[in-house]
Design an enzyme around this catalytic site. Structure first.
Site, PDB file in Angstrom:
ATOM      1  N   LYS A 196       0.788  -1.271   0.060  1.00 15.90           N
ATOM      2  CA  LYS A 196      -0.002   0.008  -0.100  1.00 15.90           C
ATOM      3  C   LYS A 196       1.040   1.135   0.055  1.00 15.90           C
ATOM      4  O   LYS A 196       1.960   1.241   0.319  1.00 15.90           O
ATOM      5  CB  LYS A 196      -0.876   0.028   1.152  1.00 15.90           C
ATOM      6  CG  LYS A 196      -0.360   0.101   2.573  1.00 15.90           C
ATOM      7  CD  LYS A 196       0.093   1.747   3.070  1.00 15.90           C
ATOM      8  CE  LYS A 196      -1.300   2.339   3.003  1.00 15.90           C
ATOM      9  NZ  LYS A 196      -0.787   4.003   3.073  1.00 15.90           N
ATOM     10  N   THR A 251       9.173   1.243   0.892  1.00 17.99           N
ATOM     11  CA  THR A 251       7.988   2.197   0.664  1.00 17.99           C
ATOM     12  C   THR A 251       6.762   1.614   1.670  1.00 17.99           C
ATOM     13  O   THR A 251       6.962   0.724   2.455  1.00 17.99           O
ATOM     14  CB  THR A 251       7.469   2.016  -0.702  1.00 17.99           C
ATOM     15  OG1 THR A 251       6.523   3.103  -0.641  1.00 17.99           O
ATOM     16  CG2 THR A 251       6.471   0.741  -0.666  1.00 17.99           C
TER      17      THR A 251
END
Length: 394
Positions: free
Chosen positions: A171, A182
């Site tokens: 996500k 990330t």
């Protein structure tokens, strides 16, 4: 979206009331047998409680479960935040009948708000009851914040005639300029590997994928990427040939997820790959590509479909590495826009503008100073990005 999973893992996702819109906000991954695990985390000096907890627990190199929430980052919440993270893990451990220190935790959402962990504890029975082999989609939905679609990639590879699986869930749509990985990314596989080898392969893969993307130049406080290997296939990937086969599939999954994160970035309409070649070193190439990718002026030009190559050259010039502007070529897709530091004129600009109207394209800077190259994926900077982030908390 077709539901996908990984042998030996079950997953689930439910709504527990952290999100105001009533959508899923609590997810769980459970390995039916102990799984070796490796992770990479944010290098932001402000780190959420789950990141701090996982850093301690992952040293053991083994886990049985991961519990994750969205809608609240549990960051900058002091000791109560750490206690809440530990309660999340303990509640999951009790429900799964596994050791508490074998449960990892992740959170994403608004920074600075206390985490109402009692909502998570109340929802855990339903969450655990919902675990199943194809629950990855529910999990992917449960970790979404400003994402518009759940992100799952499942790939298979072959080792000694037997097929193995690598499934990744991610996500992230904003606050992305990773310095490790990330926002949130969880990868499951049915092969067996030592925690040390998993860490080596994960870092290599992240450096070529999740560390080469940028939405807005911000690095999250909650970045967590985990690679879990439960070994139920009965294949050990210790030798170089097997490692290479696994690395190729892992890279494919993470590169695919990285590009997907940029395509689904907040307000984004363009996926742009900034390629720098002809550099004296890979480090120099990466620094220039990253500077161009994070320039607000270039990103707004991408949104406006304006072939403003001067902004690109100016960004390259402030990257902090030596360049020779009079040598640089810039291409928009296949269109040569700048040759030896000089624009190629209106006809070239007209062709470049056609490229900029496409949803995906690349921009190449040829420095003509060496043989090294690097690339970074970025997106345009739109009006919608500002709107989304102007009132994110409300």
């Amino acid at each position: 979206m077709e539901k996908m999973g990984c042998p030996g893992f079950r997953a689930a996702g439910v709504a527990c009331g952290l999100k105001k819109n009533g959508r899923k906000d609590l997810g769980l991954i459970y390995s039916e047998v102990p799984a070796n695990v490796a992770g990479v985390f944010t290098r932001n000096r402000v780190q959420a409680a789950p990141v701090q907890l996982d850093r301690r627990r992952i040293v053991a190199g083994v886990c049985r479960a991961l519990i994750v929430n969205s809608g609240n980052a549990n960051c900058c919440t002091g000791d109560p935040g750490m206690q809440a993270a530990m309660k999340m893990a303990k509640s999951a451990a009790d429900g799964l009948a596994v050791a508490e220190d074998l449960v990892l935790v992740a959170s994403t959402g608004v920074i600075g708000e206390p985490l109402p962990v009692e909502k998570i504890e109340a929802a855990l029975p339903n969450l655990i009851a919902g675990l199943h082999g194809e629950g990855v989609l529910d999990l992917a939905e449960a970790i979404m914040t400003t994402d518009t679609v759940p992100k799952i990639i499942c790939r298979q590879g072959e080792i000694d005639g037997r097929r193995f699986t690598v499934t990744g869930v991610a996500k992230g749509a904003g606050m992305i300029r990773p310095d490790m990985a990330t926002m949130l990314c969880f990868v499951m596989t049915d092969v067996q590997a030592s925690p040390e080898l998993l860490k080596h392969m994960l870092v290599a893969s992240v450096n070529g994928s999740l560390n080469r993307i940028s939405v807005d130049g911000d690095t999250s406080t909650n970045d967590t990427t985990l690679l879990m290997a439960n070994g139920v296939l009965g294949i050990e990937i210790g030798n170089p040939a097997r490692q290479a086969a696994f690395q190729a599939v892992l890279d494919d999954v993470l590169i695919g997820l990285a590009k997907w994160l940029i395509k689904d970035a907040e307000g984004a309409t363009k996926l742009v790959e900034i390629v720098v070649k002809g550099a004296a070193s890979e480090q120099a190439a990466h620094k220039i590509a990253d500077t161009v990718a994070n320039s607000n002026l270039t990103k707004t030009a991408f949104f406006g479909e304006d072939a403003n190559w001067g902004r690109i050259l100016a960004a390259a010039g402030r990257a902090g590495v030596p360049i020779e502007p009079q040598k640089i070529d810039i291409l928009f897709g296949p269109v040569l826009m700048v040759q030896n530091g000089i624009g190629c004129g209106p006809a070239a600009e007209a062709e470049a503008t056609k490229i900029l109207k496409q949803p995906e394209y690349d921009i190449t800077l040829d420095l003509k100073m060496g043989n090294c190259s690097a690339a970074v994926f970025t997106c345009d900077f739109s009006v919608d990005y500002v709107k989304i982030n102007a009132d994110y908390r409300s």
